[in-house]
Design a protein around this motif. Structure first.
Motif, PDB file in Angstrom:
ATOM      1  N   PHE A   2       8.189  61.550  73.810  1.00  0.00           N
ATOM      2  CA  PHE A   2       7.267  61.723  72.835  1.00  0.00           C
ATOM      3  C   PHE A   2       7.443  60.951  71.615  1.00  0.00           C
ATOM      4  O   PHE A   2       8.437  60.746  71.339  1.00  0.00           O
ATOM      5  CB  PHE A   2       7.099  63.276  72.509  1.00  0.00           C
ATOM      6  N   VAL A   3       6.362  60.382  70.900  1.00  0.00           N
ATOM      7  CA  VAL A   3       6.718  59.618  69.463  1.00  0.00           C
ATOM      8  C   VAL A   3       5.777  60.371  68.580  1.00  0.00           C
ATOM      9  O   VAL A   3       4.861  60.868  68.804  1.00  0.00           O
ATOM     10  CB  VAL A   3       6.060  58.198  69.750  1.00  0.00           C
ATOM     11  N   VAL A   4       6.451  60.623  67.464  1.00  0.00           N
ATOM     12  CA  VAL A   4       5.898  61.646  66.340  1.00  0.00           C
ATOM     13  C   VAL A   4       5.608  60.428  65.295  1.00  0.00           C
ATOM     14  O   VAL A   4       6.519  59.453  64.753  1.00  0.00           O
ATOM     15  CB  VAL A   4       7.024  62.423  65.826  1.00  0.00           C
ATOM     16  N   VAL A   5       4.453  60.457  64.784  1.00  0.00           N
ATOM     17  CA  VAL A   5       3.944  59.464  63.593  1.00  0.00           C
ATOM     18  C   VAL A   5       3.758  60.228  62.297  1.00  0.00           C
ATOM     19  O   VAL A   5       3.098  61.652  62.610  1.00  0.00           O
ATOM     20  CB  VAL A   5       2.641  58.628  64.189  1.00  0.00           C
ATOM     21  N   GLY A   6       4.226  59.935  61.400  1.00  0.00           N
ATOM     22  CA  GLY A   6       3.899  60.306  60.088  1.00  0.00           C
ATOM     23  C   GLY A   6       4.605  61.720  59.752  1.00  0.00           C
ATOM     24  O   GLY A   6       4.271  62.433  59.027  1.00  0.00           O
ATOM     25  N   ALA A   7       5.877  61.512  60.318  1.00  0.00           N
ATOM     26  CA  ALA A   7       6.878  62.718  59.996  1.00  0.00           C
ATOM     27  C   ALA A   7       8.302  62.064  59.450  1.00  0.00           C
ATOM     28  O   ALA A   7       8.651  60.874  59.882  1.00  0.00           O
ATOM     29  CB  ALA A   7       7.028  63.450  61.158  1.00  0.00           C
TER      30      ALA A   7
ATOM     31  N   VAL B  63      19.498  64.289  67.469  1.00  0.00           N
ATOM     32  CA  VAL B  63      20.655  63.652  68.483  1.00  0.00           C
ATOM     33  C   VAL B  63      20.705  62.113  68.493  1.00  0.00           C
ATOM     34  O   VAL B  63      21.818  61.722  68.740  1.00  0.00           O
ATOM     35  CB  VAL B  63      20.192  64.093  70.189  1.00  0.00           C
ATOM     36  N   GLY B  64      19.950  61.531  67.651  1.00  0.00           N
ATOM     37  CA  GLY B  64      19.962  59.968  67.572  1.00  0.00           C
ATOM     38  C   GLY B  64      20.986  59.519  66.534  1.00  0.00           C
ATOM     39  O   GLY B  64      20.851  60.179  65.691  1.00  0.00           O
ATOM     40  N   LYS B  65      21.588  58.518  66.747  1.00  0.00           N
ATOM     41  CA  LYS B  65      22.448  58.225  65.841  1.00  0.00           C
ATOM     42  C   LYS B  65      21.895  56.892  65.032  1.00  0.00           C
ATOM     43  O   LYS B  65      21.792  56.705  63.689  1.00  0.00           O
ATOM     44  CB  LYS B  65      23.699  57.744  66.134  1.00  0.00           C
ATOM     45  N   ASP B  66      21.602  55.891  65.768  1.00  0.00           N
ATOM     46  CA  ASP B  66      20.983  54.560  65.432  1.00  0.00           C
ATOM     47  C   ASP B  66      19.362  54.756  64.987  1.00  0.00           C
ATOM     48  O   ASP B  66      18.997  54.046  64.119  1.00  0.00           O
ATOM     49  CB  ASP B  66      21.086  53.652  66.468  1.00  0.00           C
ATOM     50  N   PHE B  67      18.616  55.808  65.454  1.00  0.00           N
ATOM     51  CA  PHE B  67      17.225  55.942  64.898  1.00  0.00           C
ATOM     52  C   PHE B  67      17.126  57.538  65.210  1.00  0.00           C
ATOM     53  O   PHE B  67      17.585  58.010  66.331  1.00  0.00           O
ATOM     54  CB  PHE B  67      16.464  55.241  65.524  1.00  0.00           C
ATOM     55  N   PRO B  68      16.207  57.965  64.820  1.00  0.00           N
ATOM     56  CA  PRO B  68      15.947  59.575  64.644  1.00  0.00           C
ATOM     57  C   PRO B  68      15.324  59.839  66.033  1.00  0.00           C
ATOM     58  O   PRO B  68      14.167  59.732  66.248  1.00  0.00           O
ATOM     59  CB  PRO B  68      15.222  59.899  63.445  1.00  0.00           C
ATOM     60  N   VAL B  69      16.096  60.801  66.938  1.00  0.00           N
ATOM     61  CA  VAL B  69      15.507  61.360  68.016  1.00  0.00           C
ATOM     62  C   VAL B  69      15.796  62.801  68.082  1.00  0.00           C
ATOM     63  O   VAL B  69      17.094  63.092  67.751  1.00  0.00           O
ATOM     64  CB  VAL B  69      16.191  60.440  69.317  1.00  0.00           C
TER      65      VAL B  69
ATOM     66  N   LEU C 203      10.918  59.435  66.346  1.00  0.00           N
ATOM     67  CA  LEU C 203       9.949  59.097  65.101  1.00  0.00           C
ATOM     68  C   LEU C 203       9.618  57.882  65.533  1.00  0.00           C
ATOM     69  O   LEU C 203      10.428  56.985  65.905  1.00  0.00           O
ATOM     70  CB  LEU C 203      10.846  59.140  63.799  1.00  0.00           C
ATOM     71  N   ALA C 204       8.318  57.427  65.018  1.00  0.00           N
ATOM     72  CA  ALA C 204       7.846  56.035  65.351  1.00  0.00           C
ATOM     73  C   ALA C 204       8.616  55.101  64.814  1.00  0.00           C
ATOM     74  O   ALA C 204       9.211  55.359  63.691  1.00  0.00           O
ATOM     75  CB  ALA C 204       6.290  55.996  65.195  1.00  0.00           C
ATOM     76  N   ARG C 205       9.095  54.098  65.117  1.00  0.00           N
ATOM     77  CA  ARG C 205       9.824  53.127  64.637  1.00  0.00           C
ATOM     78  C   ARG C 205       9.546  51.504  64.861  1.00  0.00           C
ATOM     79  O   ARG C 205       9.013  51.371  65.861  1.00  0.00           O
ATOM     80  CB  ARG C 205      11.307  53.394  64.977  1.00  0.00           C
ATOM     81  N   THR C 206       9.836  50.706  63.893  1.00  0.00           N
ATOM     82  CA  THR C 206      10.000  49.345  64.249  1.00  0.00           C
ATOM     83  C   THR C 206      11.515  48.755  64.517  1.00  0.00           C
ATOM     84  O   THR C 206      12.221  49.364  63.872  1.00  0.00           O
ATOM     85  CB  THR C 206       9.128  48.547  63.324  1.00  0.00           C
TER      86      THR C 206
END
Length: 370
Positions: A24-29, A42-48, A60-63
């Motif tokens: 799942f992707v979470v937008v706006g959080a 659990v994610g280090k490089d990006f929020p998972v 979290l939605a990311r670029t």
């Protein structure tokens, strides 16, 4: 906060394939909001985050912006203002860049459904070349969906070649390359993974020993998959076409697990011999060198590999060889010791008796064929 089902679950649902995991992707959080709702990061490089009950992944939605070499050279932005479309844009393939909202509506900004219906594997954007691991991922998807008629878009093949030509593959880790390779070996058409890499110059440097393989070798791999052989047996079908030195080099570079590397090396040394006609003496020597007495199941796997090397010779040979192995393995050493044999003489006498048993079985069965 908006939550969307994304990626493989959406793709496989549309293909009427079994969905094994959901992302799942979470937008706006923000990370703080996720933690407040009981999610575990659990994610280090990006929020998972893991859902507090289902343990499914919510990212979290990311670029991403390229900042260095390899698949780790990215700067990630997972701020709350990143949109769903921006998140989907960073994905590798159009068929992986679709989402469903909470009401089940399909969000498909890059025409993934059209490509799915047309059986086309196509990159989302030219940013595809920023992650060299995608060369192996696309080859894996080609192997997974070949039986459904999927092919890779010509422009995507060209981008894969661009990545290889610029030596971006050199910056990958052995673990990531092996992960994609092992998963591909388990697909219905694993040969497509390797032929796709060959077509796009992607075998070098990680799988460079395989550049010399021909269609006959890949036909053997396809046969091993059709027969339902294990992934390590399928890998060994490929290494059976190599010298022992090249097989060892390949396994070392890929850091292949022991169950793969041990059989791969045995296949390089003995698969063609097992596919041919063997005398009792040759068979006994092979049993000894392959440590078949202690590891009979591994030797059975080696026989499976040999049956794909020369499939036209696939007949009663495997059964005869296994009968010879089992009969020779069952010879008890205690009578030999009681007869007064000592030290190395015990092994000599044991080999003599094993040779007699093997010779008798080959005589009864008409040999190992040829």
């Amino acid at each position: 906060m908006q939550i969307y089902l994304v990626g493989g679950a959406v793709r496989d649902e549309l293909l009427n394939r079994k969905v094994t995991e959901r992302d799942f992707v979470v937008v706006g959080a923000t990370p703080e909001q996720m933690l407040d709702k009981g999610f575990t990061q659990v994610g280090k490089d990006f929020p998972v985050f893991l859902h507090p009950k289902t343990k499914e992944e919510y990212a979290l939605a990311r670029t991403e912006r390229k900042s260095g070499k390899g698949y780790t050279g990215f700067v990630c932005n997972a701020s709350a203002d990143v949109t769903l479309e921006e998140d989907l844009l960073r994905r590798d393939l159009t068929i992986n860049a679709m989402a469903r909202d909470a009401d089940g509506n399909l969000i498909d900004p890059f025409n993934g459904l059209t490509d799915l219906d047309s059986r086309i594997i196509r990159h989302v954007s030219t940013a595809f070349i920023e992650d060299p691991l995608r060369v192996f991922r696309v080859a894996r998807f080609a192997a997974r969906y070949a039986h459904l008629g999927f092919t890779i878009a010509e422009e995507t093949l060209q981008l894969m070649q661009t990545v290889a030509v610029h030596n971006e593959l050199d910056h990958l880790s052995a673990e990531r390359v092996w992960h994609e390779t092992q998963r591909s070996l388990q697909e219905q058409d694993p040969q497509v993974y390797f032929t796709t890499l060959s077509q796009t110059n992607g075998l070098y440097p990680w799988l460079q020993e395989l550049t010399a393989l021909n269609n006959t070798a890949y036909a053997g791999l396809a046969l091993s998959a059709k027969r339902g052989y294990s992934a390590h047996e399928r890998f060994a079908v490929l290494t059976s076409q190599l010298s022992a030195a090249k097989a060892a080099s390949l396994c070392k570079r890929l850091k292949a697990p022991n169950v793969f590397s041990e059989l791969a090396l045995l296949a390089a040394e003995y698969a063609f011999a097992l596919a041919g006609s063997l005398t009792a003496e040759q068979l006994l020597n092979l049993f000894n060198h392959a440590d078949s007495w202690r590891k009979p199941s591994r030797f059975e796997a080696l026989l499976n590999v040999a049956s794909c090397v020369e499939p036209q010779q696939h007949n009663h040979r495997e059964t005869t060889i296994l009968q010879a192995l089992n009969a020779a393995a069952n010879i008890d050493t205690q009578p030999i010791v009681k007869a007064g044999y000592k030290g190395g003489a015990i092994k000599t006498e044991l080999n003599k008796q094993r040779l007699q048993v093997i010779s008798q079985i080959l005589a009864d069965k008409g040999g190992t064929g040829g």
